[in-house]
Design a protein around this motif. Sequence first.
Motif, PDB file in Angstrom:
ATOM      1  N   THR A   2       0.842  -1.198   0.000  1.00 46.55           N
ATOM      2  CA  THR A   2       0.000   0.000   0.000  1.00 46.55           C
ATOM      3  C   THR A   2       0.878   1.249   0.000  1.00 46.55           C
ATOM      4  OG1 THR A   2      -0.095   0.085   2.412  1.00 46.55           O
ATOM      5  CG2 THR A   2      -1.818  -1.192   1.300  1.00 46.55           C
ATOM      6  N   MET A  12      -3.143   3.170  -8.254  1.00 40.68           N
ATOM      7  CA  MET A  12      -2.244   3.765  -7.264  1.00 40.68           C
ATOM      8  C   MET A  12      -1.734   5.125  -7.750  1.00 40.68           C
ATOM      9  SD  MET A  12       1.204   2.176  -5.494  1.00 40.68           S
ATOM     10  CE  MET A  12       0.592   0.975  -4.315  1.00 40.68           C
ATOM     11  N   ASN A  29       3.186  -4.007   5.271  1.00 38.51           N
ATOM     12  CA  ASN A  29       4.064  -3.855   4.111  1.00 38.51           C
ATOM     13  C   ASN A  29       5.467  -4.427   4.279  1.00 38.51           C
ATOM     14  OD1 ASN A  29       2.683  -2.107   1.889  1.00 38.51           O
ATOM     15  ND2 ASN A  29       2.019  -1.237   3.844  1.00 38.51           N
ATOM     16  N   TYR A  53       1.240   0.175   8.992  1.00 37.82           N
ATOM     17  CA  TYR A  53       1.960   0.234   7.720  1.00 37.82           C
ATOM     18  C   TYR A  53       3.114  -0.770   7.689  1.00 37.82           C
ATOM     19  CZ  TYR A  53       3.703   1.649   3.297  1.00 37.82           C
ATOM     20  OH  TYR A  53       4.072   1.592   1.984  1.00 37.82           O
TER      21      TYR A  53
END
Lengths: 258, 258
Positions: A101, A199, A123, A119
């Motif tokens: 992401t 994205m 990730n 996060y």
Amino acid sequence: MNKNWVLVTGATRGFGRALAFEWIRSLKLLPDGSKLLVTGRDESKVSQLVEELLEKRPQVLVAGKVLDLNSSLIESDINSLFQQEEGNNYACSYLVNNAGTLGPLGPLEDCDWKTISCYFYENVVTTVYLTNQYIRSFGNSFRHVIHISSLAGIEPLEYCGLYCMGKAAKNMQMRMIACEHKNDIRTLNYAPGPMETDMQTHLRDNLPSGPLKTQMVELWKRGQLVAPSESARKLIGILETGRYENGTHIDFYSDNAC
Amino acid sequence: MNKNWVLVTGATRGFGRALAFEWIRSLKLLPDGSKLLVTGRDESKVSQLVEELLEKRPQVLVAGKVLDLNSSLIESDINSLFQQEEGNNYACSYLVNNAGTLGPLGPLEDCDWKTISCYFYENVVTTVYLTNQYIRSFGNSFRHVIHISSLAGIEPLEYCGLYCMGKAAKNMQMRMIACEHKNDIRTLNYAPGPMETDMQTHLRDNLPSGPLKTQMVELWKRGQLVAPSESARKLIGILETGRYENGTHIDFYSDNAC
């Protein structure tokens, strides 16, 4: 035994999807009888993707699996994924760490505790664990790990702080594996370039004003964004020839990309 | 208003301790009336350190705080730390992110889920959050963030996979803040060199055999390890002159380190 095994994460959209479609066209990377495993967060999209891929090459075993890197069950999901795979049956295997992401867009110091911890969990921690399980399960094949990286992995891009930090960590992960395994395992950081993806649209629409936003908007206006399929073909070409230094970073625009 | 504020994390041992003692000697970085805050995991060691530092310069306000980056209460511990500080009273402020752990020594793929997730929690998530709270609390001073980095932040060091990944992420954090703030906030990645510290001993004793272990043992046998105080003085010199490119990486052995 001339069959290969490939896992592409985050394959239902954007670059991951384009890569799955280019990969299945490659007789070299995916000889008949090989297995292509694709993952994504949305079950119906994963099923549909599997069907579409099978139409392209019925001679390949295509399978899909729901994998949400942000799930609290991700450890056991990853374990069960590899328990179901038979790592001894393949000549070459490839893990493509593509899922990820962007994270929040804004000054890094605006990130609160939950945003930061989620996060890195989603990730970085999950990607390292997924990679470790792959490496441990496929020791009898010639293993390859490809991190779909970004310029953000080597240069700071303003207002994308967590994204840059995550990419930098995962770039190092690839270099680390290459360093520890020499040519026993091959790894690559591939930066696919600024592509026409969801994205990119999100980035263009939501980045705070500044040089990066201006540049993104300009690229889009001038029609200079890269088609995901074009960038995916470049990566396939690099992997087919195998001519890359182990653990290196190759950008779509690099001369060294074939 | 010519008082400064400094926070050194992980200051009870090794380089952090040496840096606290060199810092308190610097009239330029710590004019009379300034505040030096030191943190560490062990309460009695923190108290003792505060006493020893006060003996060196009674004109400086020295305070200690227990901070364990691996605590499940770390978010509120960090919040309360900054609630007790008055960020408006200082000309310059400095956050030195020194605390951190080496992590497991061995092939990266041997790391299990808990090891990976704890490592990033303790070494990256908490450091980013601590830095963010500092940046938000000290906006009226000239802010500086120094990451005590390592060669491991820019090159893979075999069998130190999580350490390298964490350092790479935090190196990018410094570059990111410099990129987003230009000269409003100054950041620096300082690699202190191979020092005579507990961490170095642990590394030498526990690294699996290989070129890195051989190199570490050779440095030690030849007496070529750097004294923490010598490396700390070099960093103090760099900060006193302020002659470094914002966000850069400076190694103890670099020519550009003054």
